[in-house]
Design a protein around this motif. Sequence first.
Motif, PDB file in Angstrom:
ATOM      1  N   GLN A 145      37.060 -31.165  29.719  1.00  0.00           N
ATOM      2  CA  GLN A 145      35.979 -31.966  30.305  1.00  0.00           C
ATOM      3  C   GLN A 145      35.123 -32.555  29.209  1.00  0.00           C
ATOM      4  O   GLN A 145      34.508 -33.600  29.382  1.00  0.00           O
ATOM      5  N   GLU A 178      30.587 -38.041  35.759  1.00  0.00           N
ATOM      6  CA  GLU A 178      31.551 -38.217  36.833  1.00  0.00           C
ATOM      7  C   GLU A 178      32.671 -37.195  36.773  1.00  0.00           C
ATOM      8  O   GLU A 178      33.226 -36.814  37.789  1.00  0.00           O
ATOM      9  N   GLY A 179      32.966 -36.728  35.557  1.00  0.00           N
ATOM     10  CA  GLY A 179      34.048 -35.770  35.395  1.00  0.00           C
ATOM     11  C   GLY A 179      33.802 -34.424  36.050  1.00  0.00           C
ATOM     12  O   GLY A 179      34.704 -33.610  36.145  1.00  0.00           O
ATOM     13  N   GLY A 181      33.566 -33.725  38.964  1.00  0.00           N
ATOM     14  CA  GLY A 181      34.473 -33.570  40.094  1.00  0.00           C
ATOM     15  C   GLY A 181      33.718 -33.272  41.370  1.00  0.00           C
ATOM     16  O   GLY A 181      33.398 -32.122  41.661  1.00  0.00           O
ATOM     17  N   ARG A 185      28.957 -31.280  43.185  1.00  0.00           N
ATOM     18  CA  ARG A 185      28.735 -30.716  41.863  1.00  0.00           C
ATOM     19  C   ARG A 185      27.769 -31.587  41.060  1.00  0.00           C
ATOM     20  O   ARG A 185      26.876 -31.099  40.381  1.00  0.00           O
ATOM     21  N   GLU A 186      27.977 -32.909  41.147  1.00  0.00           N
ATOM     22  CA  GLU A 186      27.112 -33.814  40.395  1.00  0.00           C
ATOM     23  C   GLU A 186      25.662 -33.650  40.809  1.00  0.00           C
ATOM     24  O   GLU A 186      24.760 -33.583  39.984  1.00  0.00           O
ATOM     25  N   PRO A 256      37.362 -35.415  33.845  1.00  0.00           N
ATOM     26  CA  PRO A 256      37.713 -34.386  34.830  1.00  0.00           C
ATOM     27  C   PRO A 256      38.439 -33.218  34.155  1.00  0.00           C
ATOM     28  O   PRO A 256      39.025 -33.387  33.095  1.00  0.00           O
ATOM     29  N   ARG A 257      38.365 -32.073  34.772  1.00  0.00           N
ATOM     30  CA  ARG A 257      39.075 -30.900  34.293  1.00  0.00           C
ATOM     31  C   ARG A 257      40.554 -31.224  34.164  1.00  0.00           C
ATOM     32  O   ARG A 257      41.144 -31.842  35.036  1.00  0.00           O
ATOM     33  N   HIS A 258      41.182 -30.783  33.076  1.00  0.00           N
ATOM     34  CA  HIS A 258      42.586 -31.090  32.820  1.00  0.00           C
ATOM     35  C   HIS A 258      43.475 -30.279  33.759  1.00  0.00           C
ATOM     36  O   HIS A 258      44.326 -30.811  34.459  1.00  0.00           O
ATOM     37  N   HIS A 261      40.982 -24.171  37.258  1.00  0.00           N
ATOM     38  CA  HIS A 261      39.812 -24.436  38.101  1.00  0.00           C
ATOM     39  C   HIS A 261      38.528 -23.944  37.452  1.00  0.00           C
ATOM     40  O   HIS A 261      38.540 -23.067  36.584  1.00  0.00           O
ATOM     41  N   SER A 262      37.440 -24.521  37.912  1.00  0.00           N
ATOM     42  CA  SER A 262      36.138 -24.213  37.336  1.00  0.00           C
ATOM     43  C   SER A 262      35.711 -22.797  37.668  1.00  0.00           C
ATOM     44  O   SER A 262      36.022 -22.286  38.737  1.00  0.00           O
TER      45      SER A 262
END
Length: 836
Positions: A145, A178-179, A181, A185-186, A256-258, A261-262
Motif C-alpha cells: 500500500q 484511495e488505496g 479500499g 475505511r477512507e 490498494p493492498r497487493h 487482508h488488512s
Amino acid sequence: MTEVAQTPSIGKDDEEPGNPGGELRRRQNGREPDLAPHYLHRPAADQQVRLSVIVPTRDEAENIPALLSRLGPALAPLHAEIIVVDDSEDDTPAVLARHAADAPVAVRLLHRPPSARTGGLSGAVVLGARHARGEWILVMDADLQHPPESAGMLAGIALRHDVDVVVGTRYAGEGSNEGLGGAAREATSSWATRLAKSLFPRRLNTITDPMSGLFAFRRTAVDLDRVNPIGFKVLLELLIRHPGARVAEVAYEMAPRHAGHSKASVREGLTFLRHLWRLRSQRLVGQMREGPAATRDRLRELGRMIAFGLVGLSGLVVNTAALWFFYEPANLHHLLGAALATQLSTAWNFVLVDALIYRRNRQGALAGRAGRFFLLNNLLLLLRLPMLQALVWAGVGILTANALTLVALFLVRFLVNDRVIYAWGSTGRRDPVRMLVNLEAPEAAATPSRKRYQYLKYRYDVAGVVTIGSQIMLPELEFFRAQWIADSDVDIAVRVSDVGGRGPRRRAAMTEYANQSVLRYEEHLGRLGANFRIQLGSPIDIQVGPLLARSPHVVYTNIIEALLRFVLVSRGHMLLHSACVSLNGVGVMLSALTDTGKTATVLRLLRDHGGLFLSDDMTLISPDGVATCFPKPLTISAHTLRAVQAQDLTPAEWRRLQFQSRLHSKGGRSLALTLSRFNLPIMGINAITQRLVPPPKYSVDRLVPCRIGTTTQVEELFIIERGTPRISDLGQAETLERMIQNTDDAYGFPPFRYLAPAITIGEQGYGQLRQREREILTGFLSQVRSRVVASDRFGWADEIPRLLREERGEPATTQTAVLPAWPRWSGALAPSGARA
Ligand code: GDD
Ligand code: MN
C-alpha cells in the motif's frame, strides 16, 4: 536455496550497533526474551548504513516477493538495510529467507514468537528501531500500500533535508488515500485523523496525516524510551512525545493492498481510542505540571490568576442571576437550572478571558478555543452537580451552594485554562511553516500574466563567476552592475510574478515539486503576500510576488544570496561571512559575532591606515587563499558612524538613522527570529517593515574616503571579540568550525532553513554542496594564519595594524590590486571555472 529456507532462529545476532543489550533488557522488564534480528542476507558492501527500513509483517507471505523486488532497486542508492519485524503464523519468514539473497541491500529478520508480541504493530516497529544501524529509520507496510518507489523517494528526501521526521501524507498536495479500499475505511481514517488533530491542536497542527504508516525519522531525534505505543499508530505517538521534532511531509498516493487482508479491525479501532485516551490524559497531567520556572513568569501567572478571578467573579454574578431566574420565575429543577446557568456564564467568561487575559496566547480557530473552554466547564459541571446536591441536602440555600461549588473549582479551571487551553507551549514548538514535498505531481502552473513583461532590466556580474538578471534593482549588488550581459546569459533570473493561490491560507508553506525542481513558498495573505517560487536549473528562475518586489533587501538577503551562495560553491568559491581589507598589500580578514564592532573596525582601518576595502559582510573566497571583493553597502548603526565621524550624512539621514539602527539592530533581528517561531507571515512582515523603515545602508566610500580593492591574497584572519585584551592563535580545525558556524548564523533567518535542503545545483544536492563549501574553506584557511584578538575598548583597529607592523616591519609603499578599467571582470581577473 533450500538451505536458507528454514525457520530462522530467534535471538543471537552477529552484532548490535544500534542498541546496547542492557538497555533492551531494561526496557523489556524481563517480560520478553531478548530479541534481535539476524541477517538473512548481507551484501559485501554493507559497511556504511545510513537508512534502516523497518517493515512490520503479520501474515504477509504473498506480498514478500513483490515487496522485495520493488524495494530493492528503490533502496539500492541509499546505503540502506531492511529489517523485517515479523509476528506471522504463516510462512512469511521462510518466503523472506528465500528471496532475501536477491536484494541489493542487507535484509534482517526479527521474528517474534507469540509470547513476545507486545504492542502489536507498534511494538514491532519500536523493537525494530532499537536494532537499526542507520541514522534514519523508515517505516513502511509490507502489503505494498506504500509503494516502495515512493518510500524510497521519501527516504531520499529525509536523508537530504534538515528535519527530524518525514511523514508520508495522503491528505495534502497530490496525496491520496484511495488505496485504503472502500469508502468506509477512507471515512474512518479521515475522521480518526480529525479526532486526533482536535485532541492535540498544537502538537499536530502542521501535520496533515499523523496516522500515516509510512514515515521516517532521524534516530537521534527520537527517544525510543519515551514512546510506548499500542496498536497501529506509532507515528502519532512519536509526534506527540516529541513536540520539538521538525517535520516535513511528502505527498504520496496510497495503493490498494497487493494480496492478503488488512489486520485493521474493530478491535484495532478500540485500541486506537484507548491509545488516544492514554496519550491525551498523560499529556494533560504533563501540561498541568509544566508550571513556569522563573520567578518573573510565576508572578505573571499569578497576575493572570487574579485577572481570571475577577472575570470569574463577574461570571459568578451572571451565573447566580441566571440560576435565580431559571429556579424562581422559570421554576426549573435546580440542577437543570445550574446546568443552564453554567452555559450562560461560560459564554460570558469565554468572551472576557479570550479577549482580555489571553489575547496574546490565542492559537488556532476561535471555535476550537470556545469548544475547549465549554468542554472544560461542562466536565467540571459534572463534578459540581453532585457537590451542589450534597450541599442542598445539607440545608444550604441553592444560590449560595452554587456559588460555593463554583469557587471551589476555581483553581482547577484556572490551571487548565492557563496551562492547557492557552498554554504558550514554550517547550518544543514546531516550526510554523508547513513543508510539503510532492513526489510526482506537476505543479498547477500559474498562467503567466500578460500585464507583466519578461525583460530583465538590471544585470549583475558577480566577480566574473555568476551572472544575475533582475526585474527589480538589487542595491546590494550595485557594485557588480554589468548591463552588457545578455539576457540569455544569466545564471539567475529574478522576475516579478503572481505566485501561489489567490485566497488566504492558514499558515505558510514551502512546497517542493521534486520532479520539476520547483520550490514554492506561500504565506497567509495569498498572492498579496510575500510569496516566491524558485525553479532550479539553468538559469535558476526566481519569481517573487509584488509585495516582495517592493522590498529588494528582503529578496536579496533571504532568497538571492542563499542561491548565489550555492551557485558560487558549485563553481569553486565560497561566500564567507567575514570582512576583508587589504592593509599595505596584506590581505586581512575579520570575523566576529554580530554587534561586536566589526564594521566600525573596518571603517577605522580604512580611514586611519589607508586600507583597501573588499568586503564587510560576505567575502568571496577560493581555496587558494584569495579573497575577491564583495562590496555590499554597509549596514551601520548610529554608534558605528559616530566612531568614524562620517561627514557626508545629511541631518535628515542622521535623524532617520537613530530609528533605523534600532529596528535593524541585533535586538530587532532577534525579535524577528522569535516572531518567526509563530504562525505569522514573517516574510511579509519583514518586507513591509523594510519598506517602511529601510535598513540604514551606505556605500563604504560615502562613510570614509577609501578605495575598493578587487582581489587579495589573505594572510591574516582575526576573530575579534570583546573581553580582557589578549591575542592567541587559533588552530585550523577550530577556525574552520567557527567560520562555518558563523556563516550558518548569517543564513539563520527563515525561510532559508526550509528552502536550502531542496537546493540542487548541477548534479549536486544540498549535502554535497555543503561538503564542497567546507573543502573550499579548508583550502582557504590552510593559507591563512588565524588569531583571536580580544579587546575591551574597541581597540581592534589599533591593535591589528600594530601587530602587523611588529611582525612584518614597516610597510612597503606599493599597493596591489586596485580596481581595473572597464569592463571589470574580463581576462585575468575572471577566476578559473567561471562561465564557459
Ligand atoms: N509485526 C507486526 N505485528 N506487524 C503487523 C501487525 C502486528 O501485530 N499487524 C499488522 N502488521 C503489519 C502488516 O503485516 C502490514 O505490513 C502493516 O503492519 C499494516 O497492516 P495492515 O493490516 O495492512 O493495516 P492497514 O492497511 O489497515 O493500516 C495501514 O494504514 C493505516 C492508516 O490508515 C497501516 O499503515 C497503519 O499503520 C496506518 O495507520
Ligand atoms: Mn495495509
